[in-house]
Design a protein around this motif. Structure first.
Motif, PDB file in Angstrom:
ATOM      1  N   LYS A   1      92.186  49.286  12.804  1.00 20.25           N
ATOM      2  CA  LYS A   1      91.041  49.547  11.938  1.00 20.25           C
ATOM      3  C   LYS A   1      90.942  50.792  11.531  1.00 20.25           C
ATOM      4  CE  LYS A   1      88.010  45.514  12.656  1.00 20.25           C
ATOM      5  NZ  LYS A   1      86.622  44.978  13.132  1.00 20.25           N
ATOM      6  N   PHE A   2      91.198  51.781  12.489  1.00 23.87           N
ATOM      7  CA  PHE A   2      91.257  53.247  12.206  1.00 23.87           C
ATOM      8  C   PHE A   2      92.564  53.830  11.853  1.00 23.87           C
ATOM      9  CE2 PHE A   2      87.358  53.130  14.579  1.00 23.87           C
ATOM     10  CZ  PHE A   2      86.389  54.209  13.958  1.00 23.87           C
ATOM     11  N   ASN A   3      93.460  52.756  11.841  1.00 17.55           N
ATOM     12  CA  ASN A   3      94.923  53.281  11.689  1.00 17.55           C
ATOM     13  C   ASN A   3      95.460  54.537  12.605  1.00 17.55           C
ATOM     14  OD1 ASN A   3      97.539  52.937  10.185  1.00 17.55           O
ATOM     15  ND2 ASN A   3      96.954  54.413   9.053  1.00 17.55           N
ATOM     16  N   LYS A   4      95.140  54.292  14.033  1.00 16.97           N
ATOM     17  CA  LYS A   4      95.708  55.313  14.794  1.00 16.97           C
ATOM     18  C   LYS A   4      96.353  54.455  15.873  1.00 16.97           C
ATOM     19  CE  LYS A   4      93.308  58.808  13.013  1.00 16.97           C
ATOM     20  NZ  LYS A   4      93.933  59.799  12.274  1.00 16.97           N
ATOM     21  N   SER A   5      97.144  55.495  16.776  1.00 15.85           N
ATOM     22  CA  SER A   5      98.127  54.900  17.997  1.00 15.85           C
ATOM     23  C   SER A   5      97.528  55.033  19.169  1.00 15.85           C
ATOM     24  CB  SER A   5      99.198  55.689  17.700  1.00 15.85           C
ATOM     25  OG  SER A   5      99.288  56.975  17.907  1.00 15.85           O
ATOM     26  N   SER A   6      96.450  55.628  19.241  1.00 18.60           N
ATOM     27  CA  SER A   6      95.558  55.811  20.643  1.00 18.60           C
ATOM     28  C   SER A   6      94.248  56.017  20.659  1.00 18.60           C
ATOM     29  CB  SER A   6      96.345  56.978  21.433  1.00 18.60           C
ATOM     30  OG  SER A   6      95.828  58.126  20.994  1.00 18.60           O
ATOM     31  N   ALA A   7      93.476  55.535  21.721  1.00 16.99           N
ATOM     32  CA  ALA A   7      91.904  55.855  21.507  1.00 16.99           C
ATOM     33  C   ALA A   7      91.712  57.125  21.624  1.00 16.99           C
ATOM     34  CB  ALA A   7      91.633  55.158  22.942  1.00 16.99           C
ATOM     35  N   ALA A   8      92.600  57.972  22.242  1.00 15.75           N
ATOM     36  CA  ALA A   8      92.343  59.561  22.233  1.00 15.75           C
ATOM     37  C   ALA A   8      92.055  60.150  21.035  1.00 15.75           C
ATOM     38  CB  ALA A   8      93.385  60.195  23.062  1.00 15.75           C
ATOM     39  N   GLU A   9      93.081  59.545  20.138  1.00 14.80           N
ATOM     40  CA  GLU A   9      93.137  60.224  18.645  1.00 14.80           C
ATOM     41  C   GLU A   9      91.681  59.755  17.865  1.00 14.80           C
ATOM     42  OE1 GLU A   9      96.578  60.067  15.768  1.00 14.80           O
ATOM     43  OE2 GLU A   9      97.324  58.331  17.867  1.00 14.80           O
ATOM     44  N   ILE A  10      91.176  58.740  18.167  1.00 21.63           N
ATOM     45  CA  ILE A  10      90.146  58.350  17.482  1.00 21.63           C
ATOM     46  C   ILE A  10      88.976  58.957  18.136  1.00 21.63           C
ATOM     47  CG2 ILE A  10      88.562  56.230  17.117  1.00 21.63           C
ATOM     48  CD1 ILE A  10      90.866  54.420  17.283  1.00 21.63           C
ATOM     49  N   VAL A  11      88.828  59.125  19.307  1.00 25.02           N
ATOM     50  CA  VAL A  11      87.697  60.045  19.978  1.00 25.02           C
ATOM     51  C   VAL A  11      87.645  61.230  19.364  1.00 25.02           C
ATOM     52  CG1 VAL A  11      86.935  60.791  22.283  1.00 25.02           C
ATOM     53  CG2 VAL A  11      87.532  58.411  22.047  1.00 25.02           C
ATOM     54  N   SER A  12      88.806  62.148  19.474  1.00 26.60           N
ATOM     55  CA  SER A  12      89.116  63.352  18.933  1.00 26.60           C
ATOM     56  C   SER A  12      88.491  63.578  17.506  1.00 26.60           C
ATOM     57  CB  SER A  12      90.324  63.895  19.263  1.00 26.60           C
ATOM     58  OG  SER A  12      90.561  65.204  18.595  1.00 26.60           O
ATOM     59  N   LEU A  13      88.847  62.569  16.657  1.00 27.43           N
ATOM     60  CA  LEU A  13      88.489  62.656  15.098  1.00 27.43           C
ATOM     61  C   LEU A  13      87.165  62.394  15.182  1.00 27.43           C
ATOM     62  CD1 LEU A  13      89.215  62.367  12.250  1.00 27.43           C
ATOM     63  CD2 LEU A  13      89.227  59.925  12.429  1.00 27.43           C
ATOM     64  N   HIS A  38      81.440  65.005  14.386  1.00 30.80           N
ATOM     65  CA  HIS A  38      80.159  65.041  15.172  1.00 30.80           C
ATOM     66  C   HIS A  38      79.487  63.613  15.089  1.00 30.80           C
ATOM     67  CE1 HIS A  38      80.168  69.130  15.310  1.00 30.80           C
ATOM     68  NE2 HIS A  38      80.667  69.273  13.999  1.00 30.80           N
ATOM     69  N   ILE A  39      80.214  62.422  15.030  1.00 29.79           N
ATOM     70  CA  ILE A  39      79.807  61.113  14.942  1.00 29.79           C
ATOM     71  C   ILE A  39      78.845  60.758  16.107  1.00 29.79           C
ATOM     72  CG2 ILE A  39      80.473  58.687  14.680  1.00 29.79           C
ATOM     73  CD1 ILE A  39      82.216  59.589  12.328  1.00 29.79           C
ATOM     74  N   GLU A  46      80.226  49.115  20.783  1.00 26.80           N
ATOM     75  CA  GLU A  46      79.891  49.385  21.980  1.00 26.80           C
ATOM     76  C   GLU A  46      81.023  50.070  22.832  1.00 26.80           C
ATOM     77  OE1 GLU A  46      78.112  47.035  26.081  1.00 26.80           O
ATOM     78  OE2 GLU A  46      78.207  45.932  24.227  1.00 26.80           O
ATOM     79  N   VAL A  47      82.215  49.455  22.666  1.00 24.13           N
ATOM     80  CA  VAL A  47      83.484  49.884  23.332  1.00 24.13           C
ATOM     81  C   VAL A  47      83.709  51.534  22.922  1.00 24.13           C
ATOM     82  CG1 VAL A  47      85.837  49.691  23.516  1.00 24.13           C
ATOM     83  CG2 VAL A  47      84.562  47.740  23.923  1.00 24.13           C
ATOM     84  N   LEU A  48      83.697  51.557  21.717  1.00 26.52           N
ATOM     85  CA  LEU A  48      83.984  52.831  21.301  1.00 26.52           C
ATOM     86  C   LEU A  48      82.895  53.924  21.533  1.00 26.52           C
ATOM     87  CD1 LEU A  48      85.878  54.282  19.565  1.00 26.52           C
ATOM     88  CD2 LEU A  48      84.529  53.757  17.302  1.00 26.52           C
ATOM     89  N   GLU A  49      81.706  53.636  21.813  1.00 31.02           N
ATOM     90  CA  GLU A  49      80.716  54.549  22.069  1.00 31.02           C
ATOM     91  C   GLU A  49      81.074  54.809  23.645  1.00 31.02           C
ATOM     92  OE1 GLU A  49      76.900  52.576  21.085  1.00 31.02           O
ATOM     93  OE2 GLU A  49      77.047  53.508  18.855  1.00 31.02           O
ATOM     94  N   LEU A  50      81.339  53.949  24.392  1.00 34.50           N
ATOM     95  CA  LEU A  50      81.681  54.271  25.775  1.00 34.50           C
ATOM     96  C   LEU A  50      82.855  55.135  26.002  1.00 34.50           C
ATOM     97  CD1 LEU A  50      81.057  50.543  27.464  1.00 34.50           C
ATOM     98  CD2 LEU A  50      79.557  52.759  27.765  1.00 34.50           C
ATOM     99  N   LEU A  51      83.804  54.901  25.152  1.00 27.40           N
ATOM    100  CA  LEU A  51      84.961  55.633  25.251  1.00 27.40           C
ATOM    101  C   LEU A  51      84.574  57.252  24.737  1.00 27.40           C
ATOM    102  CD1 LEU A  51      87.587  53.549  23.348  1.00 27.40           C
ATOM    103  CD2 LEU A  51      87.592  54.394  25.665  1.00 27.40           C
ATOM    104  N   MET A  52      83.668  57.474  23.701  1.00 28.18           N
ATOM    105  CA  MET A  52      83.246  58.529  23.555  1.00 28.18           C
ATOM    106  C   MET A  52      82.184  59.321  24.522  1.00 28.18           C
ATOM    107  SD  MET A  52      82.596  58.746  19.278  1.00 28.18           S
ATOM    108  CE  MET A  52      81.386  57.025  19.421  1.00 28.18           C
TER     109      MET A  52
END
Length: 231
Positions: A202-214, A219-220, A167-173
């Motif tokens: 879990k995504f092995n990333k350093s920022s939320a922006a990196e995850i959202v961009s990926l 097209h997730i 839910e948090v990730l979907e809101l970030l996107m």
């Protein structure tokens, strides 16, 4: 003498067709078995004459007719080798032709020896892609493979997320700020920070922006939206 290679030409320009027919007729290893001027006619003649190789124009009665005929022919007669012909080489048509199962791809103004070589290479299953086209195909397939691996990998990570983290990730996107997410979910910033740290790990990333961009690149968000619509 061995059995000649039977070749069908599917080309709507009579002058180009005549040139190809003359080129083929001068080679003792090749037998010209017919000419079609449309995708429909080409499909019919392929079934009747059972050629070994077809020289197939991409643009016949319309811009996609050759590709449709290729798909139809290879669906019912997969042993036929099809060499695509075009006056204009574009990445999209190259990829589509090979995706459908075409063996090779030639520009119409190629010299006679290149045309004969393409026919024989197709018949004998010899790789003969021109270097520029081979490079495009290799690069594109590599990109698709990388994307597929990444997509599968990230869907696996999605399966490891808790409902709260998803839910948090979907809101970030959807471009909500952390402050807005806290208000919407009625949680303290420290709680959200803890949830974010878990997602980053879990995504092995350093920022939320990196995850959202990926995830947007893959097209997730659209895939998730479609999934919700179907539920």
């Amino acid at each position: 003498m061995s059995t000649p290679i039977k070749v069908l030409i599917v080309e709507d320009d009579p002058l180009i067709c005549k040139r190809y027919q003359m080129i083929l007729s001068k080679d003792e290893e090749i037998e010209f078995v017919g000419r079609a001027a449309s995708g429909y006619e080409g499909t019919m003649l392929a079934a009747l004459n059972k050629p070994d190789v077809i020289l197939m124009d991409i643009e016949l009665e319309d811009k996609q007719a050759g590709l449709r005929a290729t798909s139809e022919i290879l669906n019912y007669m997969p042993d036929i080798k099809i060499v695509m012909l075009t006056v204009c080489e574009t990445d999209e048509t190259v990829f589509r032709a090979f995706e459908l199962g075409a063996t090779n791809y030639l520009l119409k103004n190629m010299p006679a020896e290149s045309i004969l070589e393409a026919v024989k290479d197709a018949y004998y299953d010899r790789p003969s892609l021109h270097s520029n086209i081979a490079g495009k195909i290799t690069k594109e397939f590599k990109r698709i493979k990388t994307t597929e691996d990444s997509l599968l990998h990230n869907f696996y990570i999605f399966s490891q997320l808790t409902p709260t983290e998803l839910e948090v990730l979907e809101l970030l996107m959807k471009d909500y700020t952390r402050q807005e997410i806290c208000k919407l979910r009625h949680v303290e910033p420290s709680t959200l920070k803890s949830q974010m740290n878990s997602i980053l790990k879990k995504f092995n990333k350093s920022s939320a922006a990196e995850i959202v961009s990926l995830l947007r690149e893959l097209h997730i968000p659209e895939i998730l939206s479609q999934r919700k619509t179907k539920q």
